[in-house]
Design a protein around this motif. Sequence first.
Motif, short mmCIF file in Angstrom:
data_model
loop_
_atom_site.label_atom_id
_atom_site.label_comp_id
_atom_site.label_asym_id
_atom_site.label_seq_id
_atom_site.Cartn_x
_atom_site.Cartn_y
_atom_site.Cartn_z
N GLU C 89 32.74 41.02 101.13
CA GLU C 89 31.54 41.66 101.70
C GLU C 89 30.60 40.61 102.28
O GLU C 89 30.00 40.82 103.34
N PHE C 90 30.49 39.49 101.58
CA PHE C 90 29.59 38.44 102.06
C PHE C 90 30.19 37.63 103.21
O PHE C 90 29.50 36.88 103.87
N LEU C 91 31.49 37.79 103.47
CA LEU C 91 32.08 37.19 104.67
C LEU C 91 31.77 38.07 105.88
O LEU C 91 31.58 37.58 106.99
N ALA C 92 31.71 39.38 105.63
CA ALA C 92 31.47 40.31 106.74
C ALA C 92 30.08 40.11 107.34
O ALA C 92 29.90 40.25 108.56
N ILE C 93 29.12 39.74 106.50
CA ILE C 93 27.74 39.64 107.00
C ILE C 93 27.59 38.52 108.05
O ILE C 93 27.16 38.80 109.17
N PRO C 94 27.96 37.27 107.74
CA PRO C 94 27.85 36.25 108.80
C PRO C 94 28.74 36.57 109.99
O PRO C 94 28.38 36.23 111.13
N ALA C 95 29.88 37.22 109.76
CA ALA C 95 30.77 37.55 110.88
C ALA C 95 30.05 38.49 111.86
O ALA C 95 30.10 38.27 113.08
N TYR C 136 26.99 48.37 110.38
CA TYR C 136 27.91 47.69 109.47
C TYR C 136 27.22 46.52 108.77
O TYR C 136 27.42 46.27 107.58
N LEU C 137 26.38 45.84 109.53
CA LEU C 137 25.62 44.72 108.95
C LEU C 137 24.72 45.22 107.83
O LEU C 137 24.69 44.67 106.73
N MET C 138 24.00 46.31 108.11
CA MET C 138 23.10 46.88 107.10
C MET C 138 23.89 47.31 105.86
O MET C 138 23.49 47.03 104.73
N LEU C 141 25.01 44.32 103.85
CA LEU C 141 23.86 43.66 103.22
C LEU C 141 23.44 44.44 101.98
O LEU C 141 23.27 43.88 100.89
N ILE C 142 23.28 45.75 102.16
CA ILE C 142 22.79 46.58 101.05
C ILE C 142 23.81 46.60 99.91
O ILE C 142 23.48 46.35 98.75
N ILE C 143 25.08 46.85 100.26
CA ILE C 143 26.11 46.96 99.22
C ILE C 143 26.25 45.64 98.47
O ILE C 143 26.17 45.60 97.23
N GLY C 144 26.43 44.55 99.22
CA GLY C 144 26.62 43.24 98.58
C GLY C 144 25.43 42.87 97.71
O GLY C 144 25.59 42.42 96.57
N ILE C 163 28.18 55.97 97.54
CA ILE C 163 28.24 56.73 98.81
C ILE C 163 28.30 55.75 99.99
O ILE C 163 29.12 55.89 100.89
N LEU C 164 27.43 54.73 99.92
CA LEU C 164 27.42 53.74 101.01
C LEU C 164 28.76 53.02 101.10
O LEU C 164 29.25 52.72 102.19
N ILE C 165 29.33 52.73 99.93
CA ILE C 165 30.62 52.04 99.92
C ILE C 165 31.69 52.89 100.60
O ILE C 165 32.46 52.41 101.43
N TYR C 166 31.70 54.20 100.28
CA TYR C 166 32.68 55.08 100.90
C TYR C 166 32.45 55.14 102.41
O TYR C 166 33.41 55.17 103.19
N ILE C 167 31.18 55.16 102.82
CA ILE C 167 30.90 55.20 104.26
C ILE C 167 31.38 53.91 104.92
O ILE C 167 31.92 53.92 106.03
#
Lengths: 182, 261, 388
Positions: C89-95, C136-138, C141-144, C163-167
């Motif tokens: 999840e934290f790799l997705a944010i900088p990406a 996707y960034l939001m 960020l929120i989930i991680g 719910i956010l994770i499923y989305i």
Amino acid sequence: MIFGKKLIIVGMVILLLFAALSLSCNKESALGPKLSIDTPAINAMTNKQCVKPAAYMRANHMTMLNSWRDTVVRGGDRNLGEIDGVMYEKSLQHTCLKCHSNPSEFCDKCHSYASVKVYCWDCHVRPKEEAVKTSNESSDNKINLPVEPKVENSKSSNESSDTKINPQAEQKVEDSKGGVKE
Amino acid sequence: MSLDRRDFLKITALTALFGLGSASAFKLLSPDEILANVEGAASGQLGMVIDMELFQTPTTIENVIEACNRAHNVPSIDNTKHEIKWIWTEKYENAFPENTSEHLSEELKAKPFLVLCNHCDHPACVRVCPTQATFKRKSDGIVQMDYHRCIGCRFCMAACPYGSRSFNWENPRKYIKDVNPDYPTRTIGVVEKCNFCIERIERGLKPACVDASEGAMVFGKLDDPDSAVRAALATNYAVTRKTDLGTGPNVYYIIGGQEHA
Amino acid sequence: MLEKALVGSKAYYRWIFFLLAVISVGVLAYIRQFNLGLGVTGMSRDVSFGFYIGQFTYFVGVAASAVMVVLPYYLHNYKRFGKITILGEFLAIPAVIMCVLFIFVDVGQPIRITNVLLHPTLNAIVFYDVVVLNGYLMLNLIIGWYMLSSEARTVAPPKWLKILIYISIPWAVSIHTVTAFLYCGLPGRHFWLTAITAARFLASAFASGPAFLVILALLVRRCSKFDPGQRAIDGILNIISYAMLINLFFIGLELFTAFYSGIPAEKNSFIYLFAGLDGYHKLVPVMWTSMILAFTSLAALLTPAVRKNENMLIAACLGIHVALWLDKGFGFVIGGFIPNPFDRVTEYWPTINELLVTAGVWAIGFLVLSILYRIAITVKEQSVSTDH
């Protein structure tokens, strides 16, 4: 401790000095910019009237230009209608600059005073101004800027060819900064 | 009610997000925006017929290109990678690459074909533009650019199958020797292309290229059966570029050469 | 929790300062580009997208690939991925941040970029891309953030987070699909005009992103007390192998269609990329490097001996990463523009200025990654020490 009281006071003094310096530098312009409407086209007009009253133009020219831009470019509607028996076109280049052929003495004066940068000239062609300068003799004609009592005062002092626009306009220019930028 | 700093920040951020979103939603639904795309001066799709038979001398073609460049302050940049082109010439095999073959007449192979924006019925450039900086005027079908709005993403360049669009990789001003004061230049970082001389036809004139073409280019309403373009199309075999892509180009070419065949 | 990013070894600080230095150089290069125009890049009238858009496309894939750890863990309760998920999840944010920055440095009038939101255009794929990427960034960020801060406080994460994770799972697929749609709906660009683009993008993303994640996980294990788990890494290696196989299969499908049909428009870009066209062949070495790396790395990953050797494993994952980076971040975008609409070849090669700006964006990405990983590792180390 690096943030000692003494340091803070020294810092504040330096800040105040800078503030004072900037104010003193601004002395000349504190009276407001001097605009010139001394151009051949304006001098030739009997009723020296812009497409809208000067006060309106001072406050709203940027929104007006934006709306012209959209209606012309996006709607293909170039017609501004008839004013004093003359048909006008919504065009910076063909209408505004035909009269105000001296942007460096007109547009730039206020814009540099209010520090509002415009990008009009990145595309729109500035009229050649040398030609305008030579016609300075004709400026003996009274310049009759229709609104703003203060402007009429300055008009009464005949010797100046420049019509001074007083700081009253300042506020409006500042207010509408946002409209110029995109 | 107590509100700690974290909650305050969260609420502020959410409000800002909501504000931004609803502003866009309003914009999206506002009728002005839609009307602005629809209104215009003339009516009916405008089109052009280029009769290659009638171009007698290379100078005429040069004059056509020069008339356009002069009218629109098109810069002449020597670096082919940064060129700006509104109307220019290509060989037959390059203008019609899908329709070329090995044994064409030498005459056809050598002919310089004028190419320009096709002002398509279904312009791909308009479809992909994220800001409506390029749009199709409903009134006369001109595919127009709003240079004030273009963000320079160059998606239209990738979408246009005719290579009709140029991007200002550099400041164009220094490449215009003699600036025509009647028409603006463009600024760095925006895309530009032929505008079918929108500024002239709105004043009742013909496009600059058509005027300079000595009758080899015809311009008018394609929906009007009595128009000059329709007359030219009714009596000649004419083709459009990359017709199979479904963009509906509105610049026709009469290739000619029938009498030699 | 952010304060945890400030605590680190000397090496951590040296790394951060190194990144800041690279960012400064990138910013200077960007200022030059801003003033002189995009003419300082290698792009041209004919190849109007270049390195920037290539990088953008590639990193959308890296961002989307987080779903490869999120989905098994949250949807199938695949416990092995429990510890590594936060790294994904934290790799997705900088990406995603890099994607947005690459778009920003690519536009000619960056000051007007808000026009995309001020004049939202529902027929433009770019509009959807902006929406899904920011969304996707939001989400990440929120989930991680909530997952990690719950762990730091040793409480269960809030229920609504599920719910956010499923989305976020279909959302991850959507970002890369929309990115593919940027390309595959353009008439006249036959190399891109293929329905398999989105599928191929996803396949290569699910190989390249996790390959990068494995490298990161192994580095984290070496440099800290936090071990994402050998079984998690093994699981991800299986995902990479399958995704890579599927990706190569898809490339094979493309090649078959182009060359068996024999339609020049279908073939020409491939010919340019792998053999050169009309005497132009700048990209030939790039594409063959990519291909050879792809096949050898895949073969290595399928060899049990390599899997047991950590150094070779890192090399193999790096191989996958570089192979797909060259293929997608370079070949795919440039290949679509060659030949041009007039059936002529204009070549492209990035300039130094362009590479410096790119390096700056990469450094920003690594900076965000380092800070987020620093925080995550600190929290994980703490929970490791409380466990025992």
